[in-house]
Design an enzyme around this catalytic site. Structure first.
Site, PDB file in Angstrom:
ATOM      1  N   TYR A 272       6.525  43.683  10.237  1.00 48.08           N
ATOM      2  CA  TYR A 272       5.204  44.007   9.814  1.00 48.08           C
ATOM      3  C   TYR A 272       4.170  43.068  10.283  1.00 48.08           C
ATOM      4  CZ  TYR A 272       6.593  47.991   6.998  1.00 48.08           C
ATOM      5  OH  TYR A 272       6.989  49.153   6.476  1.00 48.08           O
TER       6      TYR A 272
ATOM      7  N   ASP B 289       8.111  26.250   7.882  1.00 44.55           N
ATOM      8  CA  ASP B 289       8.729  26.733   7.083  1.00 44.55           C
ATOM      9  C   ASP B 289       8.386  26.665   5.429  1.00 44.55           C
ATOM     10  OD1 ASP B 289      11.158  26.977   5.341  1.00 44.55           O
ATOM     11  OD2 ASP B 289      12.588  26.411   6.842  1.00 44.55           O
ATOM     12  N   ALA B 290       8.103  27.791   5.332  1.00 41.85           N
ATOM     13  CA  ALA B 290       7.345  27.940   3.936  1.00 41.85           C
ATOM     14  C   ALA B 290       7.941  27.701   2.560  1.00 41.85           C
ATOM     15  CB  ALA B 290       6.822  29.410   3.917  1.00 41.85           C
TER      16      ALA B 290
ATOM     17  N   TYR C 150       7.601  45.190  -2.070  1.00 42.91           N
ATOM     18  CA  TYR C 150       8.195  46.433  -1.989  1.00 42.91           C
ATOM     19  C   TYR C 150       8.645  46.996  -3.402  1.00 42.91           C
ATOM     20  CZ  TYR C 150      12.135  49.477  -0.704  1.00 42.91           C
ATOM     21  OH  TYR C 150      13.269  50.367  -0.685  1.00 42.91           O
TER      22      TYR C 150
ATOM     23  N   TYR D  92      18.798  46.124  -3.152  1.00 47.01           N
ATOM     24  CA  TYR D  92      17.823  45.060  -3.054  1.00 47.01           C
ATOM     25  C   TYR D  92      18.049  44.193  -3.959  1.00 47.01           C
ATOM     26  CZ  TYR D  92      13.362  43.720  -1.260  1.00 47.01           C
ATOM     27  OH  TYR D  92      12.130  42.861  -0.568  1.00 47.01           O
TER      28      TYR D  92
ATOM     29  N   SER E 244      12.816  46.591  10.717  1.00 52.85           N
ATOM     30  CA  SER E 244      12.696  45.231  10.884  1.00 52.85           C
ATOM     31  C   SER E 244      14.207  44.255  11.045  1.00 52.85           C
ATOM     32  CB  SER E 244      11.741  44.329  10.035  1.00 52.85           C
ATOM     33  OG  SER E 244      12.282  44.270   8.817  1.00 52.85           O
ATOM     34  N   ARG E 245      13.868  43.051  11.624  1.00 57.70           N
ATOM     35  CA  ARG E 245      14.905  42.266  11.671  1.00 57.70           C
ATOM     36  C   ARG E 245      15.531  41.840  10.207  1.00 57.70           C
ATOM     37  NH1 ARG E 245      16.822  38.098  15.601  1.00 57.70           N
ATOM     38  NH2 ARG E 245      18.139  36.753  14.247  1.00 57.70           N
ATOM     39  N   ALA E 246      14.442  41.719   9.344  1.00 53.79           N
ATOM     40  CA  ALA E 246      14.912  41.374   7.998  1.00 53.79           C
ATOM     41  C   ALA E 246      15.613  42.368   7.227  1.00 53.79           C
ATOM     42  CB  ALA E 246      13.552  40.829   7.286  1.00 53.79           C
TER      43      ALA E 246
HETATM   44  P1  NAI Z   1      10.485  40.198   9.775  1.00 57.23           P
HETATM   45  O1  NAI Z   1      11.893  39.908   9.961  1.00 57.23           O
HETATM   46  O2  NAI Z   1       9.617  40.773  10.714  1.00 57.23           O
HETATM   47  O3  NAI Z   1       9.621  39.208   8.912  1.00 57.23           O
HETATM   48  C1  NAI Z   1      10.201  38.416   8.184  1.00 57.23           C
HETATM   49  C2  NAI Z   1       9.645  36.948   8.643  1.00 57.23           C
HETATM   50  O4  NAI Z   1       9.909  36.005   7.682  1.00 57.23           O
HETATM   51  C3  NAI Z   1      10.751  36.702   9.822  1.00 57.23           C
HETATM   52  O5  NAI Z   1       9.953  36.218  10.975  1.00 57.23           O
HETATM   53  C4  NAI Z   1      11.251  35.287   9.376  1.00 57.23           C
HETATM   54  O6  NAI Z   1      11.546  34.311  10.334  1.00 57.23           O
HETATM   55  C5  NAI Z   1      10.224  34.805   8.294  1.00 57.23           C
HETATM   56  N1  NAI Z   1      10.977  33.921   7.419  1.00 57.23           N
HETATM   57  C6  NAI Z   1      11.917  33.936   6.584  1.00 57.23           C
HETATM   58  N2  NAI Z   1      12.212  32.758   5.888  1.00 57.23           N
HETATM   59  C7  NAI Z   1      11.034  31.942   6.255  1.00 57.23           C
HETATM   60  C8  NAI Z   1      10.595  30.701   5.780  1.00 57.23           C
HETATM   61  N3  NAI Z   1      11.186  29.841   4.936  1.00 57.23           N
HETATM   62  N4  NAI Z   1       9.498  30.326   6.530  1.00 57.23           N
HETATM   63  C9  NAI Z   1       8.641  30.840   6.935  1.00 57.23           C
HETATM   64  N5  NAI Z   1       8.993  32.188   7.755  1.00 57.23           N
HETATM   65  C10 NAI Z   1      10.309  32.638   7.170  1.00 57.23           C
HETATM   66  O7  NAI Z   1      10.754  41.406   8.716  1.00 57.23           O
HETATM   67  P2  NAI Z   1       9.659  42.309   7.853  1.00 57.23           P
HETATM   68  O8  NAI Z   1      10.665  43.581   7.282  1.00 57.23           O
HETATM   69  O9  NAI Z   1       8.778  42.909   8.517  1.00 57.23           O
HETATM   70  O10 NAI Z   1       9.201  41.496   6.636  1.00 57.23           O
HETATM   71  C11 NAI Z   1       7.912  41.101   6.457  1.00 57.23           C
HETATM   72  C12 NAI Z   1       7.416  41.258   4.999  1.00 57.23           C
HETATM   73  O11 NAI Z   1       7.444  42.614   4.771  1.00 57.23           O
HETATM   74  C13 NAI Z   1       8.092  40.710   4.093  1.00 57.23           C
HETATM   75  O12 NAI Z   1       7.726  40.160   2.891  1.00 57.23           O
HETATM   76  C14 NAI Z   1       9.150  41.917   3.379  1.00 57.23           C
HETATM   77  O13 NAI Z   1       9.743  41.656   2.281  1.00 57.23           O
HETATM   78  C15 NAI Z   1       8.038  42.793   3.259  1.00 57.23           C
HETATM   79  N6  NAI Z   1       8.818  44.416   3.550  1.00 57.23           N
HETATM   80  C16 NAI Z   1       9.575  44.865   4.394  1.00 57.23           C
HETATM   81  C17 NAI Z   1      10.082  46.141   4.148  1.00 57.23           C
HETATM   82  C18 NAI Z   1      10.911  46.739   5.434  1.00 57.23           C
HETATM   83  O14 NAI Z   1      11.314  47.969   5.183  1.00 57.23           O
HETATM   84  N7  NAI Z   1      10.865  46.209   6.641  1.00 57.23           N
HETATM   85  C19 NAI Z   1       9.479  47.193   3.099  1.00 57.23           C
HETATM   86  C20 NAI Z   1       8.473  46.367   2.419  1.00 57.23           C
HETATM   87  C21 NAI Z   1       8.014  45.020   2.339  1.00 57.23           C
END
Ligand code: NAI
Length: 286
Positions: free
Chosen positions: A16, A73-74, A172, A182, A222-224
């Site tokens: 995202y 690193d947050a 979420y 989850y 996504s990757r996460a």
């Molecule tokens: P993503 O993998 O693109 O993004 C997560 C990012 O967090 C990654 O780039 C990772 O390197 C970073 N990260 C992890 N720990 C960290 C830290 N300590 N400091 C800095 N960066 C850190 O995956 P996504 O899914 O796009 O996630 C983005 C947001 O969207 C998250 O808050 C996730 O919970 C939320 N979300 C995702 C959904 C999904 O289905 N993918 C649904 C609803 C919400």
């Protein structure tokens, strides 16, 4: 002058954060990103080698420019908080100024101010464990990386945000409804993030005229999300049960974020905005 955005949590072109960066860039914003330190090297290399060029294409045919990538690193607010084993870890050792306070100082030094702050990051080391089996450390780590990280980012960036600025995070629906799978305290972390959205909207609104909203997004591969393990099932479930029976694209969330960050949303703050094809409104699956 165009607006300047800092997007925390971009490490590839699948999530995202990347999609939000693109929508903001398409609307004319200058893009700065914060990338998790262990992912920084591969992200910068891929970016430089043109691996993301296809996904950098904006609606007008131009390529999204990322003005600067900051290591971040947050989970750490300032250098004093970083434990020895992390400091000496080879993925961190070659890198400096990546705690939240330092990143905000670097952005201030490089650009002065920003208008838009996006938090698109989460981490829960025990996400695949049910809450009943989650350890205290796992639970607190989920809250630290996924909830307090937003409090900390806002705290350190709000002093360099222009009045009228906007901040957005991603949440979420597992915060308010039972989503088995989850786990690890991630549902708790999202509940905290949503509650904090309201309190921080008040505090940042009164003090700095900054708006605070969160997008409750539907499932995206996504990757996460792939790491959690049930993403394909959630996408199928949504396709079957949501009012709008189509796969959700990251761009749709990006566009909602661009709206929330824009003056079109100048009276919207403290809100949880659902961008999920309406799935949240269903009471039963049909
Ligand atoms: P993503 O993998 O693109 O993004 C997560 C990012 O967090 C990654 O780039 C990772 O390197 C970073 N990260 C992890 N720990 C960290 C830290 N300590 N400091 C800095 N960066 C850190 O995956 P996504 O899914 O796009 O996630 C983005 C947001 O969207 C998250 O808050 C996730 O919970 C939320 N979300 C995702 C959904 C999904 O289905 N993918 C649904 C609803 C919400």
């Amino acid at each position: 002058r165009g607006k300047r955005a800092f997007i925390a949590g971009v490490a590839d072109d699948n999530g995202y954060g990347w999609a939000i960066a693109k929508s903001l860039a398409a609307a004319g914003a200058e893009i700065l990103v914060g990338t998790w330190v262990p992912a920084l090297n591969i992200f910068e290399t891929s970016l430089r080698r043109g691996k993301f060029d296809e996904s950098r294409v904006l609606p007008d045919g131009s390529l999204m420019e990322i003005t600067k990538v900051y290591p971040l690193d947050a989970v750490y607010d300032s250098p004093e908080d970083v434990p020895e084993d992390v400091k000496s870890n080879k993925r961190y050792a070659g890198c400096t100024n990546w705690t939240v306070k330092e990143v905000a100082e670097c952005v201030k030094h490089d650009f002065g101010t920003i208008d838009i702050l996006v938090h698109s990051l989460a981490n829960g080391p025990e996400v695949s464990k049910p809450l009943l089996e989650t350890s205290r450390n796992g639970y607190l780590a989920a809250i630290s990386a996924s909830s307090y990280s937003f409090v900390s980012l806002l705290k350190h960036f709000v002093p360099i945000m222009n009045p009228g600025g906007a901040t957005i995070s991603l949440t979420y629906i597992a915060s308010e409804r039972i989503i088995p799978g989850y786990g690890g305290g991630m549902s708790s972390a999202k509940a905290a993030l949503e509650s904090d959205t309201r309190v921080l909207a008040f505090e940042a609104g009164r003090k700095h005229r900054v708006r605070v909203n969160t997008i409750s997004a539907g499932p995206l591969r996504s990757r996460a999300a792939k790491a959690i393990g049930f993403i394909d099932m959630m996408i199928d479930y949504s396709l079957e049960n949501a009012p709008l029976q189509k796969e959700l694209s990251a761009e749709e969330v990006g566009n909602a974020a661009a709206f929330l960050a824009s003056p079109l949303a100048s009276a919207v703050t403290g809100a949880v905005i659902y961008v999920d094809n309406g799935l949240n409104a269903m009471g039963v699956g049909v």
